[in-house]
Structures are given as structure tokens and as C-alpha cells.
Design a protein around this motif. Sequence first.
Motif, mmCIF file in Angstrom:
data_model
loop_
_atom_site.group_PDB
_atom_site.id
_atom_site.type_symbol
_atom_site.label_atom_id
_atom_site.label_comp_id
_atom_site.label_asym_id
_atom_site.label_seq_id
_atom_site.Cartn_x
_atom_site.Cartn_y
_atom_site.Cartn_z
ATOM 1 N N ALA A 75 29.896 -1.770 52.281
ATOM 2 C CA ALA A 75 30.059 -2.059 50.856
ATOM 3 C C ALA A 75 29.301 -3.324 50.484
ATOM 4 O O ALA A 75 29.063 -4.198 51.319
ATOM 5 C CB ALA A 75 31.537 -2.211 50.506
ATOM 6 N N ILE A 76 28.945 -3.408 49.211
ATOM 7 C CA ILE A 76 28.239 -4.576 48.675
ATOM 8 C C ILE A 76 28.943 -5.006 47.390
ATOM 9 O O ILE A 76 29.240 -4.180 46.526
ATOM 10 C CB ILE A 76 26.761 -4.253 48.377
ATOM 11 N N GLU A 80 30.375 -14.091 55.767
ATOM 12 C CA GLU A 80 29.115 -14.433 56.448
ATOM 13 C C GLU A 80 28.259 -13.187 56.667
ATOM 14 O O GLU A 80 27.039 -13.210 56.494
ATOM 15 C CB GLU A 80 29.418 -15.098 57.789
ATOM 16 N N GLU A 81 28.913 -12.075 57.001
ATOM 17 C CA GLU A 81 28.203 -10.817 57.213
ATOM 18 C C GLU A 81 27.505 -10.373 55.935
ATOM 19 O O GLU A 81 26.348 -9.932 55.958
ATOM 20 C CB GLU A 81 29.198 -9.749 57.669
ATOM 21 N N HIS A 82 28.188 -10.501 54.814
ATOM 22 C CA HIS A 82 27.621 -10.119 53.518
ATOM 23 C C HIS A 82 26.401 -10.975 53.198
ATOM 24 O O HIS A 82 25.397 -10.485 52.663
ATOM 25 C CB HIS A 82 28.687 -10.268 52.426
ATOM 26 N N ALA A 83 26.479 -12.255 53.538
ATOM 27 C CA ALA A 83 25.377 -13.179 53.244
ATOM 28 C C ALA A 83 24.163 -12.922 54.125
ATOM 29 O O ALA A 83 23.012 -13.062 53.681
ATOM 30 C CB ALA A 83 25.853 -14.618 53.416
ATOM 31 N N THR A 84 24.390 -12.506 55.369
ATOM 32 C CA THR A 84 23.282 -12.350 56.307
ATOM 33 C C THR A 84 22.692 -10.945 56.342
ATOM 34 O O THR A 84 21.480 -10.773 56.502
ATOM 35 C CB THR A 84 23.730 -12.728 57.731
ATOM 36 N N THR A 85 23.536 -9.920 56.150
ATOM 37 C CA THR A 85 23.053 -8.530 56.233
ATOM 38 C C THR A 85 22.978 -7.850 54.875
ATOM 39 O O THR A 85 22.391 -6.773 54.759
ATOM 40 C CB THR A 85 23.951 -7.682 57.152
ATOM 41 N N GLY A 86 23.623 -8.445 53.865
ATOM 42 C CA GLY A 86 23.625 -7.843 52.537
ATOM 43 C C GLY A 86 24.771 -6.899 52.285
ATOM 44 O O GLY A 86 24.883 -6.324 51.200
ATOM 45 N N ALA A 134 33.777 -6.963 50.622
ATOM 46 C CA ALA A 134 32.583 -7.243 49.815
ATOM 47 C C ALA A 134 32.965 -7.918 48.506
ATOM 48 O O ALA A 134 32.234 -8.782 48.011
ATOM 49 C CB ALA A 134 31.824 -5.943 49.541
ATOM 50 N N TYR A 135 34.085 -7.516 47.937
ATOM 51 C CA TYR A 135 34.568 -8.182 46.730
ATOM 52 C C TYR A 135 34.810 -9.663 47.013
ATOM 53 O O TYR A 135 34.388 -10.543 46.263
ATOM 54 C CB TYR A 135 35.858 -7.517 46.240
ATOM 55 N N ILE A 136 35.507 -9.940 48.099
ATOM 56 C CA ILE A 136 35.809 -11.324 48.473
ATOM 57 C C ILE A 136 34.524 -12.113 48.700
ATOM 58 O O ILE A 136 34.424 -13.298 48.360
ATOM 59 C CB ILE A 136 36.698 -11.346 49.736
ATOM 60 N N ALA A 137 33.523 -11.447 49.258
ATOM 61 C CA ALA A 137 32.275 -12.136 49.618
ATOM 62 C C ALA A 137 31.521 -12.671 48.414
ATOM 63 O O ALA A 137 30.770 -13.641 48.530
ATOM 64 C CB ALA A 137 31.379 -11.190 50.420
ATOM 65 N N SER A 164 38.898 -13.298 60.005
ATOM 66 C CA SER A 164 38.188 -12.031 59.828
ATOM 67 C C SER A 164 37.512 -11.961 58.461
ATOM 68 O O SER A 164 36.406 -11.424 58.327
ATOM 69 C CB SER A 164 39.157 -10.858 60.000
ATOM 70 N N LEU A 165 38.153 -12.533 57.438
ATOM 71 C CA LEU A 165 37.571 -12.519 56.097
ATOM 72 C C LEU A 165 36.376 -13.467 55.993
ATOM 73 O O LEU A 165 35.379 -13.154 55.337
ATOM 74 C CB LEU A 165 38.632 -12.871 55.056
ATOM 75 N N GLU A 166 36.474 -14.601 56.631
ATOM 76 C CA GLU A 166 35.340 -15.534 56.627
ATOM 77 C C GLU A 166 34.150 -14.930 57.375
ATOM 78 O O GLU A 166 32.991 -15.139 56.987
ATOM 79 C CB GLU A 166 35.763 -16.861 57.242
#
Length: 247
Positions: free
Chosen positions: A198-199, A176-182, A139-142, A170-172
Amino acid sequence: MTALARGLEVLSAFRRGETFLANQEIAERCNLPRSTVSRLTYTLTKLGYLHLVEETGLYRLGTQLIALGSTALGGLTVREIARPGLSELAEFSGATVGLGVRDTLSMRYVECVRGPSTIMVNIDIGTRISMTRTAMGRAYIAVLTEPERLALFDRLRDRDPLAWPKLRASLEKAVEEHATTGCCTSFGDWQENVNSIAIGFRPGGGLDPMAINCGAPSVVTDATFLLEAVRPKMIEMVRQLEGVMGV
């Protein structure tokens, strides 16, 4: 500047649960010549950041680090602002909820609240965890900017070039997961029987991005509960922390 960076590497060689290290162990962990480490540990001991136990020739972290760490945490006002929300989420989820910041190529807890469950992950303030295998680190990376993320990716690649292609993918995917699901997830990726979401957010005020996570052993908290029940509450809580420290 190189000497400063190496000195910080020496201090970071100590892991949670360890009390004493020899120069040889520090040299191996920092990938530095033993002669270089000996000079660094001598200087750090004189400054109070390390303490030499004469009887054994081993080093332990010095009291000057405690003072430095206490000052740093005391100035991190966002911890105080976030604490009520962390406590509420921990009570609701029955899990451990934490606030983390980047520590070189890892993440470190600066706040931690445990829920009412009797079975918990062994986490506390100061605990250092993986950046790439945990929900908190992902989440930090995102929430990094593109230049920030690319600079971090360069360092991760240099650490293990052979593993990098798979790790980057896996990080990319996590970004994308953070952007689409929050949120980002880690269901058994860090520890086999631990589930976590995590967010990431940017508190402002010149502080680096941070991340809030919620996790527990899988026997306490399953992935479905985290995503369907905990995630909406966490999103709302983090929304209130975004930019809370100002420009």
C-alpha cells in the motif's frame, strides 16, 4: 462533547456481518456502563441512527446512517478520480485494489475494485480493517506529519500499553519502509495467507490522508510480484492523486 463521542462509539460497535446487538454487548465493546449505553441507544433510536426491534430488545443500525454515509461518499470526489487507476491496477495484478481512510483506530474502504481472479479476499466498500497490521493502515501512518503521528501513537499506546513497545517498533519500521521503497507491506501479518502492499498520500482539499492498497491471497499473488511488478505502477498512480483536491 463527551456524549457525542460516546454516541459515535456506540454506532462504531457494530461490525461487518453483524445485524443486531444488545445494550450489554455494546457496553462491553465501548467499555461503558450499561446505564450510559441505554441512554445513548434510546437517543440514537429517536434520531433514526439506530432501530430497536421490539420483539427481541436488540438494536440494528438505522436508515439515517445510510443517508449520512451516502452523502459522505458522494462528496468524496477523490473516489471518482481514483477509480480508473484502481480498475487498471486490479486488472493488471489480478488482485483486489482499494482506497481507504482512517476510521478511529482502524481503516475503512471507501472504494474497492476486484481483479479477474476467482479467489479473492472478502473485502468491499465499507469494510473495516486493522490499522496496525495491514499495509493500508501502515501506509496511512507513514504519510502523517510528525505531530499527527505522535498523537495517533498516544491513542494506540493507551489502547494496549503492554503491547505498545513492540507495536511502535513495527510501525516505525513501516514508516521507514514507505520512505525508502515507496510502499508499505503486509505479507501474512493481517491474515496469514494474504499478501498486500500500500501507498499513502494526501489528496488535499482539507481531506485527511488516504491510502491505496493491492492485495490477494498468497496463492494468487506473491510478495515478489507485488514489489517488482505492481509497486512501480502503484507509485505512478498515487503520484497523480497527491494533492489532486487542491489546497
